[in-house]
Scaffold this active site. Structure first.
Site, short mmCIF file in Angstrom:
data_model
loop_
_atom_site.label_atom_id
_atom_site.label_comp_id
_atom_site.label_asym_id
_atom_site.label_seq_id
_atom_site.Cartn_x
_atom_site.Cartn_y
_atom_site.Cartn_z
N GLU A 68 0.82 -1.22 0.00
CA GLU A 68 0.00 0.00 0.00
C GLU A 68 0.85 1.27 0.00
O GLU A 68 0.37 2.34 -0.36
CB GLU A 68 -0.94 0.01 1.21
CG GLU A 68 -2.03 -1.05 1.16
CD GLU A 68 -3.15 -0.69 0.21
OE1 GLU A 68 -2.85 -0.32 -0.94
OE2 GLU A 68 -4.31 -0.79 0.61
N THR B 89 -6.70 8.41 -2.44
CA THR B 89 -6.68 8.40 -0.97
C THR B 89 -5.88 9.57 -0.43
O THR B 89 -6.29 10.26 0.51
CB THR B 89 -6.07 7.06 -0.48
OG1 THR B 89 -6.80 6.01 -1.09
CG2 THR B 89 -6.16 6.92 1.03
#
Ligand code: ADP
Length: 309
Positions: A130, A183
């Site tokens: 991630e 994000t």
């Protein structure tokens, strides 16, 4: 031992209303397919990505490459892999596109290496992937994608993830407007300060939601799904958010909020019939816009990454 393996990596909903950054669940309705094959080059090679060809194929920039490399480094192995990704989850969708690739990659590599790690241990490597997506090693999508069900990320240092099986009649509707919210960008909207009164209501809801999941108490799940802190700050990024939420609740959803950092919006429902009614109510709202969208209706998945062949 097999040289090649195919896996399905499900999408996931993180935050889940009140559980900002600590809670997520896996969904069965959408996911990526991946094929991993051992090669003799001692290198990772990502083939052109089917579905979204603007994603990086350089292993150090793609979450799948970064996650596998973290696993290989820990194992002290220089095994090479060819990685094929059939991307069904649009990047920046808020339904765990990057986590699906990271989780699928480490589960597949682990199988081909003779399973040196447990699924719980694999969460750590998926989470490292991630970093390539958002700059942060967060596990609220990676954990449910690897393990299935609902996952609480209690702590990071060391990583402490608690998995909870989803109640059997818990269904999820996700509407995914085809716009991209990164994000990283959605995080910039958030105030670093939290009002104490709101925080108290929020952790009451988190406790209620977890108890509701354990007891299969759908009413308690519904009462607890409210988010008093993040939703208000982020919903400005999502077209028709208030109307979608109102329509979902009127059609009988237990609760409705932003999936991850958006633009997807999820609703939890008791039973398939209710989920179908909620899906058509949300569809009715969004069909009036000019933005293309998809709606997925499925049970919450208790499985996580599945081996296909
Ligand atoms: P999502 O919540 O949908 O995963 P993020 O904003 O967290 O959205 O991640 C998307 C970012 O991750 C994009 O910038 C994309 O280029 C990057 N990325 C790198 N590898 C992948 C991959 N295999 N799948 C999806 N996104 C990837």
């Amino acid at each position: 031992m097999n040289k090649s393996i195919k896996v399905f990596a499900p999408g996931s909903v993180s935050n889940v209303g009140c559980g900002f950054d600590i809670l997520g669940f896996a969904i069965d309705g959408i996911g990526d397919e991946m094929v991993l094959s051992k090669n003799d080059s001692n290198k990772l090679h990502i083939k052109p990505i089917e579905g979204y060809d603007n994603l990086p194929t350089e292993p150090s920039k793609n979450v799948a490459g970064v996650a596998i490399q973290a696993l290989l480094d820990d194992l002290g192995s220089n095994q090479g892999f060819d990685i094929e990704i059939k991307k069904n989850i649009k990047p920046g969708s808020g339904i765990g596109s990057s986590s699906a690739s990271a989780a699928g990659a480490v589960v597949a590599a682990n199988e081909l290496l003779g399973k040196p790690y447990s699924r719980e241990e694999l969460v750590n490597f998926a989470m490292q992937g991630e970093i390539a997506a958002s700059g942060d090693a967060h596990a609220d999508n990676a954990a449910p994608t690897v393990l299935g069900g609902f996952c609480i990320v209690r702590a990071y240092d060391p990583l402490d993830v608690i998995q909870i099986e989803s109640p059997k009649d818990l269904w999820c509707v996700v509407i995914h407007p085809q716009i991209e919210i990164k994000t990283k960008e959605a995080r910039k909207l958030l105030s670093p300060k939290v009002d104490l009164k709101k925080a108290i209501r929020q952790w009451g809801n988190v406790a209620g939601l977890i108890s509701g999941l354990h007891k299969s108490d759908y009413n308690l799940i519904g009462r607890s799904l409210e988010d008093h802190i993040v939703e208000k700050q982020r919903k400005v990024l999502i077209p028709e958010f208030d109307n979608l939420k109102q329509a979902a609740l009127e059609a009988g959803a237990l609760g409705c909020s932003i999936s991850g950092s958006g633009p997807s919006v999820f609703a939890l429902c008791e039973g398939e019939d209710k989920a179908k009614a909620v899906s058509s109510a949300m569809n009715e709202v969004f069909s009036k816009t000019t933005i293309p969208y998809f709606i997925y209706t499925s049970q919450v998945s208790n499985k996580g990454v599945r081996i296909l062949e």
